[in-house]
Design a protein around this motif. Structure first.
Motif, mmCIF file in Angstrom:
data_model
loop_
_atom_site.group_PDB
_atom_site.id
_atom_site.type_symbol
_atom_site.label_atom_id
_atom_site.label_comp_id
_atom_site.label_asym_id
_atom_site.label_seq_id
_atom_site.Cartn_x
_atom_site.Cartn_y
_atom_site.Cartn_z
ATOM 1 N N GLN A 129 0.843 -1.203 0.000
ATOM 2 C CA GLN A 129 0.000 0.000 0.000
ATOM 3 C C GLN A 129 0.876 1.250 0.000
ATOM 4 O OE1 GLN A 129 -3.027 -0.093 2.983
ATOM 5 N NE2 GLN A 129 -3.872 -2.022 2.275
ATOM 6 N N GLU A 130 1.912 1.219 0.805
ATOM 7 C CA GLU A 130 2.828 2.369 0.841
ATOM 8 C C GLU A 130 3.479 2.584 -0.527
ATOM 9 O OE1 GLU A 130 3.137 4.507 3.174
ATOM 10 O OE2 GLU A 130 4.770 5.635 2.215
ATOM 11 N N THR A 131 3.787 1.473 -1.210
ATOM 12 C CA THR A 131 4.380 1.585 -2.552
ATOM 13 C C THR A 131 3.452 2.352 -3.478
ATOM 14 O OG1 THR A 131 5.549 -0.518 -2.286
ATOM 15 C CG2 THR A 131 5.228 0.275 -4.536
ATOM 16 N N HIS B 161 1.711 7.058 -6.547
ATOM 17 C CA HIS B 161 0.696 8.067 -6.863
ATOM 18 C C HIS B 161 1.212 9.476 -6.610
ATOM 19 C CE1 HIS B 161 -2.931 10.554 -6.288
ATOM 20 N NE2 HIS B 161 -3.466 9.743 -7.173
ATOM 21 N N ARG B 162 1.933 9.602 -5.486
ATOM 22 C CA ARG B 162 2.439 10.927 -5.097
ATOM 23 C C ARG B 162 3.459 11.446 -6.116
ATOM 24 N NH1 ARG B 162 4.193 10.506 0.858
ATOM 25 N NH2 ARG B 162 1.973 10.239 1.145
ATOM 26 N N HIS B 163 4.238 10.543 -6.685
ATOM 27 C CA HIS B 163 5.318 10.966 -7.577
ATOM 28 C C HIS B 163 5.062 10.578 -9.029
ATOM 29 C CE1 HIS B 163 7.636 12.028 -4.066
ATOM 30 N NE2 HIS B 163 7.382 10.850 -3.537
ATOM 31 N N LEU B 164 3.798 10.342 -9.338
ATOM 32 C CA LEU B 164 3.472 9.907 -10.693
ATOM 33 C C LEU B 164 3.896 10.940 -11.739
ATOM 34 C CD1 LEU B 164 2.181 7.453 -12.039
ATOM 35 C CD2 LEU B 164 -0.016 8.629 -11.981
ATOM 36 N N HIS B 165 3.905 12.204 -11.365
ATOM 37 C CA HIS B 165 4.302 13.238 -12.313
ATOM 38 C C HIS B 165 5.767 13.101 -12.708
ATOM 39 C CE1 HIS B 165 5.141 14.762 -8.265
ATOM 40 N NE2 HIS B 165 6.088 15.500 -8.798
ATOM 41 N N THR C 198 11.069 -1.001 -8.023
ATOM 42 C CA THR C 198 12.180 -0.288 -7.388
ATOM 43 C C THR C 198 11.738 0.299 -6.055
ATOM 44 O OG1 THR C 198 13.043 0.306 -9.569
ATOM 45 C CG2 THR C 198 13.894 1.544 -7.688
ATOM 46 N N ILE C 199 10.569 0.943 -6.075
ATOM 47 C CA ILE C 199 10.053 1.538 -4.842
ATOM 48 C C ILE C 199 9.769 0.445 -3.818
ATOM 49 C CG2 ILE C 199 8.116 2.831 -3.849
ATOM 50 C CD1 ILE C 199 7.950 4.332 -6.547
ATOM 51 N N ALA C 200 9.142 -0.635 -4.283
ATOM 52 C CA ALA C 200 8.812 -1.733 -3.380
ATOM 53 C C ALA C 200 10.079 -2.360 -2.801
ATOM 54 C CB ALA C 200 7.988 -2.794 -4.119
#
Lengths: 232, 217
Positions: free
Chosen positions: A91-93, A98-102, A116-118
């Motif tokens: 969920q945190e991933t 979502h926060r950095h989708l831009h 990578t984030i996960a």
């Protein structure tokens, strides 16, 4: 009331509709539109979904999350060994994605970015667990040994009477994977279980191709030594 | 090819990263080395078993929770953020606190022992003159200047005098009438004489005069 009496349940005559227009009919049209848009979203590629999400279509990101949450859960679970905590990290991933989708580079595979984030979250989780200096030292030593011991294969023959045989084979395979050193386990899981290429693994883990090959080879060697007595 | 090279480079062969000729060398070695041939079999079988491992099922509320977190994230992102940085927003409060602290520090620091004695519990209510007070505070008109020099500022006087008068009024016994004080005669006036003389000035329910200065008789 113009337009006829209310008869069939669920049908409310609408005045001035020029006929027996019903709310149910309007709802059916709306459902059809929603379903066709959902189907469109499901058929979109990852970059297209990301672009749609950035354009304001919230369902696009939900489709993206639904597409990857099971695989990411498997990956993180294999890394940290705790299913409940793995769910939190998945969920945190997605929150971070979502926060950095831009910032998502559409030339890069979305799955690689998400993995990578996960992977970083899983690594931090493992690091937080080993804050005890003694545990940390043992982990460092284990990792060093795993990287520097000579590769061995002592022709471990199939031993049907071996103690391990009494356990389920798949459980033993599960244990062996979980006991691999962390930096070997991540490349082994990404390659063998997730089917990632060497380049993707290098991208996800942040190491060069040569290191990926070396770690994967050592992981396979350790894996083979452990499960050889169980395999004919 | 020997067994050491075979083990060192096995992954390249397994993942088809070697040329056709190199792959043939690997196969030729496996044909003559049972141990290395078994190594290949064990790894292929083990990989197949690893891929059959059960995939953890998400809990029943995993997906709803995930959607809820995404919704919260969208709501948070859509909320307009204040342009005033937190530090800047806290600056007025910090300034006020610093000013109050300065007043409180300066007030006792600039007064001498006289002040302390003045504000100590009076030994006798009937002898207000025993409660010495700076002569500069004898008349109301002197209060402003006197207090400002003695107590560190108008602000401090504004804080301390009404507070002291109120406290004195509350402590006054029921039915007690404040003794008449003639500032001209006594040469001093103290708020600790339980308020102004009973000249009929307005009093609060607590018996504290609502006027700031005593009225001459």
């Amino acid at each position: 009331m113009g337009g006829g009496a209310v008869g069939v349940a669920g049908q409310i005559p609408v005045e001035g509709s020029g006929g027996r227009g019903t709310m149910a009919h309007a709802l059916r049209i709306q459902k059809t539109e929603v379903r066709s848009r959902s189907q469109e979203l499901a058929d979109m590629s990852d970059p297209e979904l990301a672009a749609a999400s950035l354009a304001g279509e919230t369902r696009a990101f939900t489709v993206l999350a639904d597409r990857y949450h099971a695989r990411l859960l498997n990956f993180i679970h294999r890394m940290i060994g705790d299913r409940e905590r793995a769910e939190d990290l998945v969920q945190e991933t997605f929150v971070r994605v979502h926060r950095h989708l831009h910032r998502y580079d559409q030339n890069r595979k979305f799955s690689t970015w998400a993995y990578t984030i996960a992977g970083n979250l899983a690594k931090n989780e493992l690091r937080n667990r080993s804050r005890n200096p003694l545990v940390l030292f043992q982990t460092i030593k284990k990792n060093w040994d795993a990287d520097h011991r000579p590769l061995e294969w002592e022709d471990n023959r199939y031993r049907p009477d071996d103690l391990y045989r009494k356990r389920d084979l798949k459980d033993r395979v599960d244990e062996v994977v979980a006991q691999l050193p962390e930096h070997h386990r991540v490349v082994f899981v990404l390659r063998e279980l997730e089917g990632k290429s060497y380049e993707e693994i290098a991208d996800i883990t942040g190491v060069n191709l040569g290191t990926v090959k070396s770690r994967l080879n050592r992981a396979r060697n350790a894996f083979a030594e452990q499960i050889a007595p169980l395999i004919n | 090819m020997d067994c050491t090279e075979y083990l060192d480079r096995y992954s390249e062969y397994d993942d088809s990263l070697v040329s056709a000729d190199e792959a043939e060398r690997f196969r030729a070695h496996m044909a003559v080395c049972d141990a290395c041939a078994r190594y290949d079999r064990v790894l292929r079988k083990g990989r197949m078993l690893a891929r059959q491992l059960p995939v953890p099922e998400p809990s029943r509320d995993f997906v709803p929770q995930l959607h809820m977190r995404l919704w919260s994230e969208r709501t948070r992102a859509a909320r307009p953020t204040s342009r005033i940085p937190v530090a800047a927003a806290a600056l007025p409060a910090v300034t006020i606190v610093a000013a109050l602290a300065a007043i409180l520090v300066m007030a006792p620091a600039s007064t001498g022992r006289t002040d302390t004695a003045t504000l100590s519990t009076p030994t006798s209510l009937s002898t207000p003159t025993s409660l010495s007070y700076p002569a500069s505070l004898a008349t109301p008109s002197a209060h402003a200047g006197g207090m400002s020099s003695a107590r560190g500022g108008e602000g401090a006087r504004a804080l301390s005098l009404p507070v002291v008068r109120l406290a004195a009024g509350v402590a006054r016994p029921v039915g007690w009438t404040a003794p008449r004080v003639d500032p001209a005669a006594s040469g001093s006036y103290s708020p600790l004489t339980m308020g102004p003389p009973a000249y009929g000035g307005a009093k609060s329910r607590l018996g504290v005069s609502l006027s700031t200065y005593p009225s001459p008789d």
